[in-house]
Design an enzyme around this catalytic site. Structure first.
Site, PDB file in Angstrom:
ATOM      1  N   ARG A   1       0.833  -1.212   0.000  1.00  0.00           N
ATOM      2  CA  ARG A   1       0.000   0.000   0.000  1.00  0.00           C
ATOM      3  C   ARG A   1       0.863   1.256   0.000  1.00  0.00           C
ATOM      4  O   ARG A   1       0.515   2.269  -0.606  1.00  0.00           O
ATOM      5  CB  ARG A   1      -0.951   0.001   1.198  1.00  0.00           C
TER       6      ARG A   1
ATOM      7  N   SER B   1      14.882  15.012   2.444  1.00  0.00           N
ATOM      8  CA  SER B   1      15.908  14.050   2.833  1.00  0.00           C
ATOM      9  C   SER B   1      15.291  12.786   3.432  1.00  0.00           C
ATOM     10  O   SER B   1      14.355  12.855   4.229  1.00  0.00           O
ATOM     11  CB  SER B   1      16.857  14.672   3.863  1.00  0.00           C
TER      12      SER B   1
ATOM     13  N   GLU C   1       2.082   1.669  -3.454  1.00  0.00           N
ATOM     14  CA  GLU C   1       0.976   2.188  -4.275  1.00  0.00           C
ATOM     15  C   GLU C   1       0.811   3.693  -4.072  1.00  0.00           C
ATOM     16  O   GLU C   1       0.538   4.430  -5.024  1.00  0.00           O
ATOM     17  CB  GLU C   1      -0.311   1.458  -3.902  1.00  0.00           C
TER      18      GLU C   1
END
Lengths: 147, 147, 147, 147, 147, 147, 147, 147, 147, 147
Positions: free
Chosen positions: C88, C114, C91
């Site tokens: 997830r 960063s 995604e």
């Protein structure tokens, strides 16, 4: 036993003995850059160098022999490295690769910078804004020839 | 029009006008290294820099605007580069990547060499055995922090 | 022995002793986020932290030494993760990656957030429609510089 | 015409009109995060939202229709992103992915953080050591069920 | 010991004891579909379920503990499965994936069918032309939300 | 012109005419599942079906001919789909693939569920906890034979 | 023990006993083609066949049991085979794959040649220009159906 | 114009003219298998064959010339084919590849079946249980030689 | 034991005994090129050759048997080799592959250079500018045939 | 216009004019091997060479300029070539790559055969058993150096 196993032995002993690469390089009698690459399994040692390394890390004779055999080179487990420090170098090629190409060709014509007749030097560059890593690479230019 | 198209226009004009990157860099007012990367689509120009580039290469206004937009970076068509000059740099990471890692950590501890707060300089190094390419890279060391 | 083996030992002991990461973090004296990443083999411990971890999990000395060596980072077996929870997050980058890019550049200009000077905090967010996972990430903005 | 072409049109007009995502978000009446993702081709607009966007960017009717059709999602050209800003998020998953997994499972049990019932907020976090990017993600926890 | 080893133990004992998944499911007290996935290392068992499984397969305590830890999910050795039975399901997604997408969006709008709040039932469907495999999947629809 | 172009034409006209797949299926005289797959370029139409589709979407004769030619099947741009809705089905195979395999073999012996002699039905399943997507797949079992 | 280990045992014994596949096939009572595939771990044996194989190769009972369990099929270590003999078959698909497709569709319409209801026969074809390998494959045609 | 474009022209005309490959093969004067592969861009035609094809499909002279140039072979868009008909052949290699290898080596010793000095024949095999596709391949055996 | 293990044994013994490939080739009675390939696991030995190798390297009988079995060929761990020496050959194909193709087709027509009926010779070529590696390859031309 | 387009133009004209590479090489004044590689977009021409090529193929000035610019090298569309002729060379590396490595290291020590300071010669080798392709490659040996 394979070269990979020799690398493992050396790393384990180096940690246990709390040795630094620069100290090991002094024993070997080469730069810290070449020595590190060699002991990480990327370069071939002479009999004399291998004997010194064998003594320092208490390696068996078979390991000392293997250090003198040309290794199958390539030190990374994946084509795109996952380790952040190493990835940054890959990113530099991704971002600056075509820049390297343009500027070297502009200066030298068609050819490459050798990765074999090559040396490098890695230093700390003190800086009040935060110290910097300074790497100087020097490789012979090899021109393409017509025939 | 996309940034990629602007890069194409610049390259076509550069060839037709027989300009060198070092000459272009003087017009832009930055180093030849940064200027080349920028005009190959990897860096963002200020309005002033973009105007100079637009004048030099006779670019349309839309192109001048695009030079000021942060590009999607990455200049190579494949994960492992096929061009021999660029591949040699990839090979250096493959062979020396773990060496970079060991020596930087030995000197600085855990962290990385920044590829953002970074500069480089590429020079011809005259040598009777054949001239060499000399590249000096300087990147700020960024330490991992605990929290 | 390698860092990977130390991670294995810690996970086995953690399950056997029914310890929670937040309890372990208290022993280490850092946040649960950093402590978990460190003990999963992604961060480097100080001698003091390593000693505490060694005592808690009854690790051999070689393992305690290895916790203080910078590891080869990257905790996933495949480039695209197969585990649904971790996927997830992948995604989110696939769907929102260009959104992150546009909004950070709009606010800060060209540069990056960063992943080294970085911290995060993960909390349960009670909600009558079903509790939520709340993750706050904070990374220093690093601007690209011209030179 | 495809959704991808609509995204292209919007980006070209946004640059030409020098609009910011936060200004566009006000017109659309949603957060800047959702609006940016939507106009980059990842979300579906209502008829009303699409009409506002169409007016703002002078889009043809076919484009306004396409904004209301569910798109094929995924905004990146490669599985591992080459752009440094986006790569840093990928690196966070590579380094911290198993940490996310451990801590969410410790708090919630087996399940995932939804990437669908999800929202996020991106802010500048002023800091004397250099400003920081602060991202807060909130996703509903979805437990695995037995049956 | 890892979850993978527990899966191996269970499969070896299942073959030696000539047990069927439907019989094992009765012992566990869940459907044969969930039980099979769980014992193949994809789901987390409660203490009670793990104890029953441990007794049935004569597992050591460490294995019983591991069954209660959330596993790293993903049961296939390659991204595109080579086994013909499993490949046919991959082929269905390749051929029908965009059909699933169109029809679910037509009925429900933008969102997904949950693979977490999900259950399935697999039955033999007698048929004079040759019996058929009948699989019924039921997943909660999760809508994308604006914010 | 290629089949892919015919699919494009149909999708553009479907959006412009605000037709639903279920309405189109009635015109074609087949289920909405088969009709959607066919018009997305995965199935072959009879001359009669192609003529109806050609009339409905005002397609040129060449397009009507192409609908009757067996297409090169496969509807997704990448081996692992990036679209969240379609990915969830891929995840189900990743998590449940070995479960499908075990249960089908337990019931039927060695063989596969046909993806050719196959049909499916997709329905909304009302549920007070949130409506569900219900998919029923039926494929002929094909046993491996010895010879 | 896994099926893969059983395959290893059989191959070692076959070499030591200098048995030919055609001799083994006679013991099993099936064709040499099916028998070879089965003993290389791709097919499922009946209890009777497994017992014969167990006796011939002096296999332990666990191995005899494993031969009767449906294996995870796929016999090659890489997606594109490196072995020259096997690669030639891959090359035939690369060069002739679309030809197979066109000719089978021309003769049969949309559908596939089954790889399950399939048999093959491999023979030496004497030829004065050099003997030839002759392979005859026969697979049931399976038509796509509308619904 | 490239060979690929010639293939496109031929396919478009073949559909428009409702020609069968077997009819085209008669015009060319070769088997339907070779003719199909050749016109799909995999084989080189003689001047005479190319002229016949040019006349049949009303090709421009440049296309007729290109048919006589050796093409870059390989007819599939991905390493693992997505089309179900073509995939089944790939699956046969995955499942039976090591069987091919064992049986050819048993009969002939070390070497390969040529994919160059090769011919094939594809026929319908009537069968009351459903007609079958029968493919006979014949390739010269080429032995490895010592030197 | 597998062929791979036999290769390992031979390499270990070769290093310990400080033998050269050219010396080993004399014992085997073949060229150094074929002998090296064979003992690195790529070629099949006769009973007589295997016996000589077994005596020279003190191999067990099982290893001597394995040397006479046709191996699964392919000697490199990745599709694109990482070792610099071997990569240069890959680069030659990348750069000159289409040149090989054009020139062989110009001279011979459509077909290939056999990699089976093939031999090669590798020599040092003294040169005052630095010695050169000279490799002569000779492979039978195999023409594609029509049928 | 890009170098790729220049290559296309040259190939189209070469076919139309029925020129052979050996004839073109005479015009250019270099070997047929270098000339073919250069005109297929892999080498850089001098102004004089480019002018001759421009005259021979009636190229526009922009194309003549592009021939003098160092190209992005790499002539193949995939990492593993699909064309049978070119694949055979890839197979030689797969099978003989480690042999090249062993024999070159045995003769020369650690280093590589240059692919830059390299030339090759391709000839027909008459043979009563069927003519052979003979390729002689000569590359300078480059030793790794210590530093």
């Amino acid at each position: 036993m394979k070269r990979y196993d020799v690398t493992e032995m050396i790393i384990e002993k180096k940690i246990a003995k709390k040795l630094k690469w620069s100290q090991i390089a002094e024993v070997v009698g080469q730069s810290k850059e070449w020595t590190t690459a060699a002991l990480l399994g990327q370069m071939t040692l002479t009999a004399e160098q291998a004997a010194k390394v064998g003594a320092l890390f208490e390696l068996p004779e078979e390991a000392v022999n293997l250090l003198q055999v040309v290794p199958y080179k390539g030190s990374l487990p994946t084509a795109v490295p996952t380790d952040p420090l190493i990835y940054r170098f890959y990113e530099l090629i991704s971002v600056y690769g075509t820049t390297f190409k343009e500027l070297i060709h502009e200066e030298f014509g068609d050819g490459i910078m050798s990765a074999i007749d090559f040396k490098m030097d890695l230093q700390r560059e003190p800086n009040p804004m935060g110290d910097r890593v300074s790497i100087t690479m020097s490789g012979k230019f090899l021109p393409y020839k017509t025939y």
